[in-house]
Scaffold this active site. Structure first.
Site, PDB file in Angstrom:
ATOM      1  CG  HIS A  50      -1.981  -1.547  -2.588  1.00 14.70           C
ATOM      2  ND1 HIS A  50      -1.773  -2.814  -3.095  1.00 14.70           N
ATOM      3  CD2 HIS A  50      -1.043  -0.761  -3.152  1.00 14.70           C
ATOM      4  CE1 HIS A  50      -0.751  -2.790  -3.930  1.00 14.70           C
ATOM      5  NE2 HIS A  50      -0.290  -1.554  -3.982  1.00 14.70           N
ATOM      6  CG  ASP A  69      -3.711  -5.595  -3.070  1.00 13.83           C
ATOM      7  OD1 ASP A  69      -4.383  -4.575  -2.825  1.00 13.83           O
ATOM      8  OD2 ASP A  69      -2.511  -5.551  -3.396  1.00 13.83           O
ATOM      9  CB  SER A 113       0.815  -1.702  -7.199  1.00 19.30           C
ATOM     10  OG  SER A 113       1.845  -2.095  -6.332  1.00 19.30           O
TER      11      SER A 113
END
Length: 402
Positions: free
Chosen positions: A139, A169, A246
């Site tokens: 993402h 992911d 992230s």
């Protein structure tokens, strides 16, 4: 001086000297006894830190200022900041198709004309190979037109997205550089609840940030984590993970990467999730080569059934149907045009076995399907009413979410 006064004076001097002598003897006796019989009172400054170091650190780590410092020094230079840009199109709201606006924009203005704008994003990543291969979250870089990678030493590189897998992911990015620092990968199968967890990244735009916590649990399913569209089990930690973390690494106490920080629950405090590094190892090479990672599926929405839940359902006068009070996986919905629909599975079926393996919860079922492969025929035993029957389902490829 009279003899009487002289005697009194002499007696006083004797008593004084005797008191001094006794004091010296007592003092010497105390010092002789203390080392062998008297326990010294612990000093917070001198005793506690060495004890803590001996309890939690190895001898080599205890000589350093902190095991966290040593761990971060080992991998910190390999952690990168990732800045992205992408173009999105949107249509102008129809209410702009009004004579009032046409007076300003002219007749050539079309309210349905796509309008483009640039969106910027930010995340973290880390280099795992001196050829310039680095890992991050899908993402972070998905659909990006431009990826800029910045190292801790200030060097900037254009990044090329080699592969993306939405369902885990995970993404692999390539940069071209020399003398690149590399992060050491650990073994997430050795991680235990209570182990130290060190998150490194660029949260909220604050570069090179380190946070410390512990591993709260392992094997947390994506469904339990509130991320049902993913296909993996997470490492859960209480180390602070914020937007921008992230894609950054989650380290163990020795500075090895045990996971990739990937998800935050907006409604929770002190809960973060990371992709286990062993799962990353399984698919990162495929992504680096530009290959697609294939995930099998059968096409049902499901939930774990227990005897207690079945009894609660059966006692509800508004229940659509009665359920056998057993452990299994209740099929809540069969999606149209899917392998399960083609095989004749029905809503209300209770899956109790797949290829001879007993099934007691939804997470276990998803793992079995994920590990089966695509185009594999699975014999699924279900309870349907009072009968137990076998349904043969051929797995298909789970399509990428759009």
């Amino acid at each position: 001086m009279s003899s009487t006064k002289f005697s009194i004076w002499l007696r006083s001097i004797s008593n004084y000297l005797l008191a001094i002598l006794l004091g010296v003897l007592l003092t010497v006796g105390v010092y002789r006894v203390s080392p062998s019989k008297a326990a010294p009172v612990p000093s917070t400054d001198s005793v506690t830190p060495p004890l803590i170091a001996q309890q939690f650190l190895s001898p080599q780590q205890a000589t350093n200022s902190s095991f966290v410092t040593a761990a971060v020094n080992r991998v910190g230079a390999a952690v990168v900041r990732i800045d992205t840009e992408r173009t999105v199109s949107r249509r102008v709201d129809p209410f702009l198709d009004d004579p009032f606006f046409r007076r300003f924009f002219g007749d050539d203005f079309s309210p349905q004309m796509p309008q483009q704008r640039r969106l910027q994003g930010q995340g973290s990543g880390f280099i795992i190979d001196n050829s310039g291969i680095l890992l991050t979250n899908a993402h972070v870089v998905e659909d990006a037109d431009k990826v800029t990678v910045t190292l801790k030493d200030g060097r900037k590189f254009n990044g090329q997205v080699k592969g993306v897998d939405q369902f885990t992911d995970l993404a692999v990015v390539k940069i071209n550089g020399t003398s690149l620092p590399i992060a050491s990968l650990g073994d997430s199968s050795q991680v235990q609840v209570g182990d130290w967890a060190i998150a490194v990244g660029n949260p909220l735009g604050l570069d090179n940030t380190v946070t410390l916590g512990i591993v709260s649990t392992i094997g947390r399913s994506s469904a339990q984590a509130g991320i049902p569209d993913k296909r993996l089990d997470f490492i859960q930690t209480d180390a602070a993970i914020n937007p921008g973390n992230s894609g950054g690494p989650l380290l163990n106490a020795t500075g090895e990467v045990i996971g990739i920080n990937t998800a935050i629950r907006a409604n929770a405090m002190g809960i973060g999730f990371a992709i286990p590094i062993n799962k990353v190892k399984e698919i990162s090479n495929k992504l680096a080569q530009g290959q697609k990672v294939v995930h099998p599926y059968i096409g049902v929405r499901m939930t774990t059934l227990t005897p207690e839940l079945a009894k609660e359902n059966n006692n509800d006068p508004n229940s659509v149907f009665l359920l056998p009070e057993i452990n299994g996986v209740l099929v809540v919905q069969v999606m149209p045009d899917t392998p399960a629909a083609d095989a004749g599975m029905r809503r209300g079926d209770i899956i109790v076995q797949i290829d001879g393996t007993p099934v007691t919860n939804a997470t276990q079922l998803q793992r079995l399907v994920e590990n089966s492969g695509v185009n594999k025929v699975l014999e699924i035993k279900v309870r349907r009413g009072k009968q137990t029957t076998s349904v043969f389902v051929r797995t298909d490829e789970l399509k990428t979410a759009t």
